[in-house]
Scaffold this active site. Structure first.
Site, PDB file in Angstrom:
ATOM      1  N   ASP A   1       0.841  -1.201   0.000  1.00  0.00           N
ATOM      2  CA  ASP A   1       0.000   0.000   0.000  1.00  0.00           C
ATOM      3  C   ASP A   1       0.881   1.258   0.000  1.00  0.00           C
ATOM      4  OD1 ASP A   1       0.797  -0.204   2.639  1.00  0.00           O
ATOM      5  OD2 ASP A   1      -1.192   0.107   3.502  1.00  0.00           O
ATOM      6  N   SER A   2       2.218   1.059  -0.035  1.00  0.00           N
ATOM      7  CA  SER A   2       3.140   2.165  -0.313  1.00  0.00           C
ATOM      8  C   SER A   2       2.853   2.729  -1.703  1.00  0.00           C
ATOM      9  CB  SER A   2       4.593   1.693  -0.222  1.00  0.00           C
ATOM     10  OG  SER A   2       4.783   0.508  -0.976  1.00  0.00           O
TER      11      SER A   2
ATOM     12  N   ASP B   1      -0.959  -6.009   0.050  1.00  0.00           N
ATOM     13  CA  ASP B   1      -1.315  -5.293   1.279  1.00  0.00           C
ATOM     14  C   ASP B   1      -2.805  -4.997   1.308  1.00  0.00           C
ATOM     15  OD1 ASP B   1       0.656  -4.754   3.157  1.00  0.00           O
ATOM     16  OD2 ASP B   1       1.507  -3.107   1.982  1.00  0.00           O
TER      17      ASP B   1
ATOM     18  N   GLU C   1      -1.384  -5.346   8.681  1.00  0.00           N
ATOM     19  CA  GLU C   1      -0.584  -4.725   9.734  1.00  0.00           C
ATOM     20  C   GLU C   1      -1.272  -4.937  11.079  1.00  0.00           C
ATOM     21  OE1 GLU C   1       0.207  -0.583   8.913  1.00  0.00           O
ATOM     22  OE2 GLU C   1       1.024  -1.016   6.926  1.00  0.00           O
TER      23      GLU C   1
ATOM     24  N   GLU D   1       9.326  -4.012  10.492  1.00  0.00           N
ATOM     25  CA  GLU D   1       9.757  -2.727   9.915  1.00  0.00           C
ATOM     26  C   GLU D   1      10.354  -1.810  10.965  1.00  0.00           C
ATOM     27  OE1 GLU D   1       6.991  -0.891   7.230  1.00  0.00           O
ATOM     28  OE2 GLU D   1       8.151   0.973   7.124  1.00  0.00           O
TER      29      GLU D   1
HETATM   30  O1  KIV Z   1       3.566  -1.059   1.668  1.00  0.00           O
HETATM   31  C1  KIV Z   1       4.733  -1.477   1.632  1.00  0.00           C
HETATM   32  O2  KIV Z   1       5.497  -1.251   0.691  1.00  0.00           O
HETATM   33  C2  KIV Z   1       5.196  -2.261   2.769  1.00  0.00           C
HETATM   34  C3  KIV Z   1       6.663  -2.554   2.837  1.00  0.00           C
HETATM   35  C4  KIV Z   1       7.392  -1.365   3.277  1.00  0.00           C
HETATM   36  C5  KIV Z   1       6.949  -3.725   3.707  1.00  0.00           C
HETATM   37  O3  KIV Z   1       4.437  -2.630   3.603  1.00  0.00           O
END
Ligand code: KIV
Length: 281
Positions: free
Chosen positions: A61-62, A100, A132, A199
């Protein structure tokens, strides 16, 4: 690219690398083989990742930060994740695809979690989802795993909780938070996750967690003793120029490369050098 050439590239990569499943990554931990994970959000990048043998492509979700330009990951929706996961799915033949689940798509109730995670499994066909949170989502994890939806956990700096933390600083530096993280990791393993992302926590703590679990840990800013590592692809390629935390190793300076190409194109168009005769019909 012509269709036949595209197929050949896939066939070549399918022959070179093994197909990775959730079971494969568990075996990798048992055998002491490190797990390499990178994020991917689009067809072309995912195809390159798969061709060179990445173990896991995380549709993170980045995407909210590095593709959509948001300050946080909170605005990302289930529809966004389905859109990006579909593009990645078309490219990937071997790697495990983990997606995610965005903020507020799984925390509210078991029913909602099943419905949203189920959409990723059914409509896209991904291998697993990532959630998460610690002990407080263990019950949701248990239900998902029981019905056949593999779950990767995520502890430490969990970006969806940024408004609670108030900062992106290293987590679990004091004894109380470190102890809570260890018991969260145990609770997630007991609930059935097949791996946990750690993380931005101290390397010693990540080592302790990794040694206590039979499932693999995948670190980002969590030191060398995790069972695998993950980076955001845009960070390691040098596209997010102003983002320079110590845990990001830059494997390329793609922003410079891209700017150079764009400048050359502009110069060529303005100077009447593009297109040339051989580039015209
Ligand atoms: O959303 C993401 O890219 C992540 C990574 C940083 C592990 O959760």
């Amino acid at each position: 690219m012509a269709r036949s050439k595209k197929k050949a590239v896939h066939e070549e990569s399918a022959g070179l690398h093994r197909v990775v499943t959730t079971k494969t990554v568990l075996t990798m931990k048992k055998n002491g083989e490190k797990i390499a994970m990178l994020t991917g959000y689009d067809y072309l990048t995912a195809r390159l990742l798969d061709q060179v043998g990445i173990d896991i492509v995380l549709v993170g979700d980045s995407v909210g930060n590095v593709v959509q330009g948001h300050e946080t990951t909170l605005p990302v929706t289930v529809e966004d994740m389905i859109y990006h996961a579909k593009a990645v799915k078309k490219a990937v033949k071997n790697a495990l695809i983990v997606v995610d689940m965005p903020f507020m798509s799984y925390q509210n109730s078991v029913d909602e979690a099943i419905r949203n995670c189920g959409r990723l499994m059914k409509e896209v066909g991904v291998g697993a989802v990532k959630l998460e949170g610690g002990e407080y989502i263990a019950d949701i994890v248990r239900h998902l795993v029981r019905i056949g939806i593999p779950v990767m956990g995520h502890l430490g700096l969990t970006p969806q909780a940024i408004n609670k933390f108030g900062t992106y600083e290293v987590r679990a530096q004091d004894k109380k938070e470190a102890a809570a993280l260890v018991s969260d990791a145990m609770a997630l393993e007991e609930a059935g996750v097949f791996a946990i992302v750690l993380e931005k926590i101290p390397a010693q703590l990540a080592k302790r967690v990794s040694n206590s679990l039979t499932i693999p840990t995948i670190g980002i800013g969590a030191g060398p003793n995790c069972d695998g590592q993950v980076l955001v692809v845009s960070d390691m390629l040098g596209l997010t120029e102003e983002f320079r935390p110590r845990f990001v190793r830059r494997y390329s300076e793609l922003a410079d490369v891209m700017r150079g190409a764009f400048r050359s194109y502009i110069d060529d168009v303005k100077g009447g050098r593009f297109p040339a005769k051989g580039e015209s019909y």
